[in-house]
Motif scaffolding. Sequence first.
Motif, PDB file in Angstrom:
ATOM      1  N   SER A 135       0.829  -1.198   0.000  1.00  0.00           N
ATOM      2  CA  SER A 135       0.000   0.000   0.000  1.00  0.00           C
ATOM      3  C   SER A 135       0.867   1.252   0.000  1.00  0.00           C
ATOM      4  O   SER A 135       0.379   2.339  -0.262  1.00  0.00           O
ATOM      5  N   LYS A 156      -1.167  -1.234  -3.844  1.00  0.00           N
ATOM      6  CA  LYS A 156      -2.558  -1.519  -3.453  1.00  0.00           C
ATOM      7  C   LYS A 156      -3.368  -0.231  -3.498  1.00  0.00           C
ATOM      8  O   LYS A 156      -2.812   0.851  -3.292  1.00  0.00           O
ATOM      9  N   PRO A 157      -4.700  -0.307  -3.672  1.00  0.00           N
ATOM     10  CA  PRO A 157      -5.485  -1.530  -3.761  1.00  0.00           C
ATOM     11  C   PRO A 157      -5.316  -2.214  -5.119  1.00  0.00           C
ATOM     12  O   PRO A 157      -5.222  -1.557  -6.149  1.00  0.00           O
ATOM     13  N   VAL A 158      -5.289  -3.542  -5.083  1.00  0.00           N
ATOM     14  CA  VAL A 158      -5.074  -4.315  -6.287  1.00  0.00           C
ATOM     15  C   VAL A 158      -6.352  -4.293  -7.124  1.00  0.00           C
ATOM     16  O   VAL A 158      -7.459  -4.443  -6.617  1.00  0.00           O
TER      17      VAL A 158
ATOM     18  N   GLN B  29     -12.541   1.857  -5.983  1.00  0.00           N
ATOM     19  CA  GLN B  29     -12.222   0.491  -5.575  1.00  0.00           C
ATOM     20  C   GLN B  29     -13.493  -0.258  -5.186  1.00  0.00           C
ATOM     21  O   GLN B  29     -13.588  -1.467  -5.378  1.00  0.00           O
ATOM     22  N   GLN B  32     -14.849  -1.584  -8.232  1.00  0.00           N
ATOM     23  CA  GLN B  32     -14.051  -2.739  -8.621  1.00  0.00           C
ATOM     24  C   GLN B  32     -14.557  -3.998  -7.933  1.00  0.00           C
ATOM     25  O   GLN B  32     -14.667  -5.046  -8.556  1.00  0.00           O
ATOM     26  N   GLY B  87      -4.934   0.003   5.162  1.00  0.00           N
ATOM     27  CA  GLY B  87      -4.869  -1.001   4.099  1.00  0.00           C
ATOM     28  C   GLY B  87      -6.223  -1.587   3.757  1.00  0.00           C
ATOM     29  O   GLY B  87      -6.621  -1.643   2.593  1.00  0.00           O
ATOM     30  N   SER B  90      -8.645   0.932   2.197  1.00  0.00           N
ATOM     31  CA  SER B  90      -8.325   1.207   0.801  1.00  0.00           C
ATOM     32  C   SER B  90      -8.751   0.038  -0.088  1.00  0.00           C
ATOM     33  O   SER B  90      -9.197   0.238  -1.211  1.00  0.00           O
ATOM     34  N   SER B  91      -8.655  -1.163   0.426  1.00  0.00           N
ATOM     35  CA  SER B  91      -9.010  -2.339  -0.368  1.00  0.00           C
ATOM     36  C   SER B  91     -10.495  -2.433  -0.669  1.00  0.00           C
ATOM     37  O   SER B  91     -10.882  -3.081  -1.636  1.00  0.00           O
ATOM     38  N   ARG B  98     -10.310   5.901   5.251  1.00  0.00           N
ATOM     39  CA  ARG B  98      -8.882   5.767   5.009  1.00  0.00           C
ATOM     40  C   ARG B  98      -8.151   7.082   5.240  1.00  0.00           C
ATOM     41  O   ARG B  98      -7.121   7.130   5.904  1.00  0.00           O
TER      42      ARG B  98
END
Lengths: 258, 156
Positions: A135, A156-158, B29, B32, B87, B90-91, B98
């Motif tokens: 990240s 990241k993010p992937v 994201q 996504q 992390g 954000s994912s 975040r």
Amino acid sequence: MSSNSIASNRWMSEKMDGFDPSPNSNSDNEEEGVHVLAVDDSLVDRKVIERLLKISSCKVTAVDSGWRALKLLGLLDEEDKSSSSSSSSSAGFDVLKVDLIITDYCMPGMTGYELLKKIKESTTFREIPVVIMSSENVVARIDRCLEEGAEDFIVKPVKLSDVKRIRDYMASREVRSVQNQEERSSSNINKRKLQECFDLSLSSSPPSISSSSSSSLSYPSRSPSLTPSPPSLFSSSAPCSPSSLDSPTRRLKMTGFD
Amino acid sequence: MLGWGVDRLRADMNRLLAMLFHQGVLDEQFLQLQQLEDESSPNFVSEVVNIYFHESEKLLRNLRGLLMDREFSDYKKMGTHLNQLIGSSSSIGAKRVRNVCVSFRAASEQNSRAGCLRALELLEHEYCYLKNKLHELFHMDQLRVLAAGVTYPPQH
């Protein structure tokens, strides 16, 4: 609610094993299906990377630590194992055959970088491409991983585009390995291309040749122009396709250096 | 009755999502993740988000526990928790949560207890808002699935 219970069941099984075997069939067929070992201490990220890979037609084994990854690969030191059994894993299943390892960088215990080094030090597994995820967009970190032999570095993010890039690389790598069985020069070409493409936007110290590369290719002098080469890792149109490498370099350009 | 409810629910969901994007609560994201849903994995987004909620609440409790301790000095541990939260947020595309965590981390790097307390308040607020809105979204989605299962006129 049914969806909640599904989530909690899967979460529970993750928690119990830290290991999520892929339910995919056709494990004997090496031609089809790239088998990826995904390593990430974050459960959320494991779920996401697992789904990204499965939807890209990869088989996935997801683990929560470098230690567990090495154990699955059969790379743990004998003295670390509690049982006195032979080289097969003490957990009772055969040593895993993987085609690609994708690992988070920041993990407690063993970092992704340390895992990368251990894999590249192993005669059995050093040829397996390793991709690092992080990240943090730190140039020094990226350089260090590439120099240690990482195939690619994903910030990241992937996203699906990141996984697709890797998938395309694996597909072309399979084709090349059939065409050219002697030497895996592809991974070195990849590193050279990656390095030169980074070079277009960065200025950093000259790369050291990774000790893991068995090829006799030497690093070319650092210049933006590339000599004609075998089929590109990323695309067939340009030696260094900006769209394929867009992800890390774009992010590097946007966020600056550390 | 429920037949045309599907369209209305879908419109309501889109409106809620658009609002969350506009507010910066979610980013691309999240889209996504939605693209990763299909027939083989129809509840992927809610599954991942529920894992995120579960883990985040643990981290938030840890953070509050650390700061409530009068003799607290382990800013490094705080940073570790925050890195995890950054992390995972954000994912899943939880942009505002975040960003608040990033500011929080900056306060912890300055060893500012007051700054950290302020940041924690803000983080808890943002997290609650995100959780409420996503629950709303998932609830609408469940209704939509139910409604889509009803045919009108009923077929035998």
